[in-house]
Design a protein around this motif. Structure first.
Motif, PDB file in Angstrom:
ATOM      1  N   GLU A 136      41.594  33.536  48.651  1.00 42.64           N
ATOM      2  CA  GLU A 136      40.726  34.053  48.899  1.00 42.64           C
ATOM      3  C   GLU A 136      39.489  33.894  48.035  1.00 42.64           C
ATOM      4  O   GLU A 136      39.897  33.842  46.534  1.00 42.64           O
ATOM      5  CB  GLU A 136      40.670  35.567  48.976  1.00 42.64           C
ATOM      6  N   VAL A 137      38.322  33.539  48.347  1.00 43.87           N
ATOM      7  CA  VAL A 137      36.970  33.687  47.368  1.00 43.87           C
ATOM      8  C   VAL A 137      36.151  34.842  47.582  1.00 43.87           C
ATOM      9  O   VAL A 137      35.945  35.092  48.722  1.00 43.87           O
ATOM     10  CB  VAL A 137      36.322  32.302  47.691  1.00 43.87           C
ATOM     11  N   ILE A 138      35.799  35.435  46.657  1.00 42.99           N
ATOM     12  CA  ILE A 138      34.959  36.783  46.554  1.00 42.99           C
ATOM     13  C   ILE A 138      33.709  36.586  45.664  1.00 42.99           C
ATOM     14  O   ILE A 138      33.883  36.182  44.693  1.00 42.99           O
ATOM     15  CB  ILE A 138      35.836  37.572  46.400  1.00 42.99           C
ATOM     16  N   GLY A 139      32.764  37.242  46.242  1.00 43.44           N
ATOM     17  CA  GLY A 139      31.531  37.072  45.627  1.00 43.44           C
ATOM     18  C   GLY A 139      30.871  38.613  45.622  1.00 43.44           C
ATOM     19  O   GLY A 139      31.088  39.279  46.576  1.00 43.44           O
ATOM     20  N   ARG A 140      30.351  39.365  44.708  1.00 42.41           N
ATOM     21  CA  ARG A 140      29.779  40.575  44.579  1.00 42.41           C
ATOM     22  C   ARG A 140      28.551  40.714  43.678  1.00 42.41           C
ATOM     23  O   ARG A 140      28.506  40.095  42.813  1.00 42.41           O
ATOM     24  CB  ARG A 140      30.961  41.598  44.165  1.00 42.41           C
ATOM     25  N   PHE A 141      27.763  41.430  44.175  1.00 44.27           N
ATOM     26  CA  PHE A 141      26.383  41.806  43.625  1.00 44.27           C
ATOM     27  C   PHE A 141      26.083  43.219  43.629  1.00 44.27           C
ATOM     28  O   PHE A 141      25.997  43.930  44.764  1.00 44.27           O
ATOM     29  CB  PHE A 141      25.151  41.002  44.183  1.00 44.27           C
ATOM     30  N   SER A 166      29.374  39.087  40.040  1.00 39.16           N
ATOM     31  CA  SER A 166      30.811  38.610  40.190  1.00 39.16           C
ATOM     32  C   SER A 166      31.122  37.503  41.055  1.00 39.16           C
ATOM     33  O   SER A 166      30.844  37.642  42.111  1.00 39.16           O
ATOM     34  CB  SER A 166      31.633  39.835  40.254  1.00 39.16           C
ATOM     35  N   LEU A 167      32.407  36.891  40.545  1.00 36.33           N
ATOM     36  CA  LEU A 167      32.919  35.745  41.331  1.00 36.33           C
ATOM     37  C   LEU A 167      34.455  35.776  40.859  1.00 36.33           C
ATOM     38  O   LEU A 167      34.808  35.755  39.928  1.00 36.33           O
ATOM     39  CB  LEU A 167      32.368  34.442  40.873  1.00 36.33           C
ATOM     40  N   GLY A 168      35.220  35.924  42.097  1.00 34.49           N
ATOM     41  CA  GLY A 168      36.403  35.747  41.974  1.00 34.49           C
ATOM     42  C   GLY A 168      37.372  35.086  42.910  1.00 34.49           C
ATOM     43  O   GLY A 168      36.968  34.737  44.021  1.00 34.49           O
ATOM     44  N   VAL A 169      38.507  34.817  42.336  1.00 35.61           N
ATOM     45  CA  VAL A 169      39.585  34.028  43.339  1.00 35.61           C
ATOM     46  C   VAL A 169      40.897  34.814  43.315  1.00 35.61           C
ATOM     47  O   VAL A 169      41.313  34.978  42.046  1.00 35.61           O
ATOM     48  CB  VAL A 169      39.739  32.415  42.957  1.00 35.61           C
ATOM     49  N   HIS A 193      48.423  42.688  49.495  1.00 37.92           N
ATOM     50  CA  HIS A 193      48.099  43.393  48.057  1.00 37.92           C
ATOM     51  C   HIS A 193      49.130  43.726  47.270  1.00 37.92           C
ATOM     52  O   HIS A 193      49.085  43.930  46.151  1.00 37.92           O
ATOM     53  CB  HIS A 193      47.203  44.429  48.291  1.00 37.92           C
ATOM     54  N   ALA A 194      50.282  43.764  47.891  1.00 33.42           N
ATOM     55  CA  ALA A 194      51.472  44.138  46.879  1.00 33.42           C
ATOM     56  C   ALA A 194      51.886  43.166  45.795  1.00 33.42           C
ATOM     57  O   ALA A 194      52.628  43.510  44.779  1.00 33.42           O
ATOM     58  CB  ALA A 194      52.703  44.276  47.956  1.00 33.42           C
ATOM     59  N   PHE A 195      51.659  41.849  46.140  1.00 30.64           N
ATOM     60  CA  PHE A 195      52.016  40.809  45.017  1.00 30.64           C
ATOM     61  C   PHE A 195      50.810  39.823  45.107  1.00 30.64           C
ATOM     62  O   PHE A 195      50.564  38.929  46.080  1.00 30.64           O
ATOM     63  CB  PHE A 195      53.126  40.392  45.148  1.00 30.64           C
ATOM     64  N   LYS A 196      50.032  39.892  44.007  1.00 29.47           N
ATOM     65  CA  LYS A 196      48.868  38.824  43.958  1.00 29.47           C
ATOM     66  C   LYS A 196      48.443  38.395  42.645  1.00 29.47           C
ATOM     67  O   LYS A 196      48.773  39.301  41.510  1.00 29.47           O
ATOM     68  CB  LYS A 196      47.754  39.400  44.622  1.00 29.47           C
ATOM     69  N   ILE A 197      47.723  37.441  42.408  1.00 31.05           N
ATOM     70  CA  ILE A 197      47.384  36.950  40.962  1.00 31.05           C
ATOM     71  C   ILE A 197      45.708  36.934  41.376  1.00 31.05           C
ATOM     72  O   ILE A 197      45.213  36.226  42.360  1.00 31.05           O
ATOM     73  CB  ILE A 197      47.753  35.715  40.620  1.00 31.05           C
ATOM     74  N   GLN A 198      44.871  37.678  40.396  1.00 27.03           N
ATOM     75  CA  GLN A 198      43.533  37.761  40.581  1.00 27.03           C
ATOM     76  C   GLN A 198      42.934  37.120  39.152  1.00 27.03           C
ATOM     77  O   GLN A 198      43.188  37.219  38.076  1.00 27.03           O
ATOM     78  CB  GLN A 198      42.934  39.094  40.585  1.00 27.03           C
ATOM     79  N   SER A 199      41.718  36.298  39.494  1.00 26.51           N
ATOM     80  CA  SER A 199      40.855  35.886  38.472  1.00 26.51           C
ATOM     81  C   SER A 199      39.308  36.267  38.734  1.00 26.51           C
ATOM     82  O   SER A 199      38.962  36.177  40.018  1.00 26.51           O
ATOM     83  CB  SER A 199      40.996  34.428  38.217  1.00 26.51           C
TER      84      SER A 199
END
Length: 405
Positions: free
Chosen positions: A336-341, A361-364, A371-377
């Motif tokens: 998933e690609v996420i952008g936030r302002f 913010s920009l996240g992958v 959501h129980a097992f995930k890796i976030q950057s």
């Protein structure tokens, strides 16, 4: 005090309480739709042979590494267990009588340990009575029915943490009585009504009881029907809605004679203040796309309080307003690609003491087990603007692993 008791009894008798529960002895899973955490699967469940007692045990942890660069300061490398939670829920005697307990053990959750005070590990300790699938009543300590991102578990977020406005303007856990009426339908107009009467003092505050209190009311509307798998309780379109879904919600919160700078949170004020918060949310999900936006506002008369023994020493209520915008897309490979302002504007009264802020913010995120097992950057960039015209730019790069049952 008599008036408060009358209000509590009146609401209890008129509304009864709100929380839909789905119980199945077949799969030994108890799902409390409005509990303040995200559920995937059943956790570890135990049911007595006579079925008069059920206990579900769950845990989750967030391990985080951050590289932080604050302007004009040396860079910071920070590694920590951001959250470590243990939770229990179930029923005793009858599925209509429910309980939920959540404990926290990470230093960032427990907070500063003060002399003479207990270790602050209790996050939720609440008892529910659910007379039917529409109504329920809760008594104890848990999250107030606030804005969507705050009510959702920190384990159900797309980015590594909530927004800067949630950090400043949200309403938090409190002790009191909550009543809910849930009327959700899959493919038809739906709505939920939620109320709370609480102490206004926040989590586990036992010293110096006073006569303050807080009143909270919330309305949630689903014009196109409810979300798949209670999709409002987690960020991102993990359920991949086959038709567009929309949620609109509004919260009005009054904290009368509040003791802290942020209502249930913050430092002690030198004098009590009445505060009011308005929180508005919108959420849209469809076919892997997700969009959220939030408006948050806190107001208070005479926001600055002074030390009666030292006029140069003061504390102020954090008043102002902010907006959050968050857009994401979940690919078929569960990346998933996420952008936030976010924008945060403090009130003129306190602008000399704290800056306005914009955050990009920009996240992958890679989901292995929802959501129980995930890796976030995540990469976030902050622009701070001060009353004297100066500015400051800060940024951080963060990596986080979340796992739980």
């Amino acid at each position: 005090m008599k008036r408060i008791l009358v209000i509590i009894v009146g609401l209890t008798s008129l509304l009864s309480a709100a929380q839909e529960v789905q119980f199945s002895t077949k799969d030994n899973d108890l799902k409390l739709a409005t509990l303040p955490y995200y559920n995937y699967g059943r956790g570890l469940g135990l049911t007595s042979p006579d079925s008069i007692f059920q206990l579900n045990i769950r845990f989750r942890m967030q391990n985080r590494m951050s590289f932080i660069q604050l302007e004009d300061q040396e860079e910071i490398l920070d590694g920590q267990i951001r959250r470590l939670r243990l939770r229990f829920d179930g029923y005793v005697g009858n599925p209509k009588f429910l309980y939920a307990i959540q404990l926290s053990f990470a230093p960032g959750d427990v907070g500063v340990i003060e002399d003479g005070e207990n270790v602050n590990i209790i996050r939720d300790a609440v008892v529910f009575y659910r007379p039917n699938k529409y109504w329920s009543i809760a008594f104890g300590q848990t999250k107030l029915p606030g804005n969507r991102q705050r009510v959702n578990s920190s384990g159900a977020l797309q980015l590594t943490d909530r927004t800067i406005n949630n950090a400043r303007f949200n309403i938090d856990r409190d002790f009191g009585v909550q009543t809910y009426y849930l009327h959700e339908k899959k493919d038809a107009f739906s709505y939920n009504l939620k109320t709370a009467i609480s102490t206004g003092n926040g989590r586990n505050v036992t010293k110096n009881p006073d006569n303050g209190y807080a009143l909270t009311g919330k309305v949630e509307v689903f014009p196109m029907g409810s979300f798949t798998k209670d999709g409002t309780t987690f960020e991102g379109d993990i359920a991949r809605e086959k038709t567009p879904k929309l949620m609109l919600s509004g919260v009005l919160h009054k904290n009368i004679r509040a003791r802290f700078t942020q209502g249930q949170l913050g430092d002690d004020l030198f004098d009590k203040r009445d505060m009011q918060s308005v929180l508005l949310d919108a959420m849209v999900k469809y076919d892997g796309w997700s969009f959220m936006t939030t408006y948050m506002n806190r107001t208070a008369d005479d926001a600055i309080t002074f030390n009666p023994e030292d006029a140069t020493d003061f504390k102020y209520v954090y008043i102002g307003e902010g907006m959050d915008y968050q857009l994401s897309y979940l690919f078929l490979n569960n990346i998933e690609v996420i952008g936030r302002f976010s924008t945060q504007n403090v009130h003129e009264t306190i602008k000399s003491f704290t800056p306005d802020t914009k955050q990009y913010s920009l996240g992958v995120t890679k989901y292995f087990w929802e959501h129980a097992f995930k890796i976030q950057s995540e990469f976030s960039f902050d622009q701070l603007s001060y009353a004297n015209g100066s500015t400051r730019d800060n940024w951080y790069l963060r990596f986080q692993v979340e796992i739980g049952i």
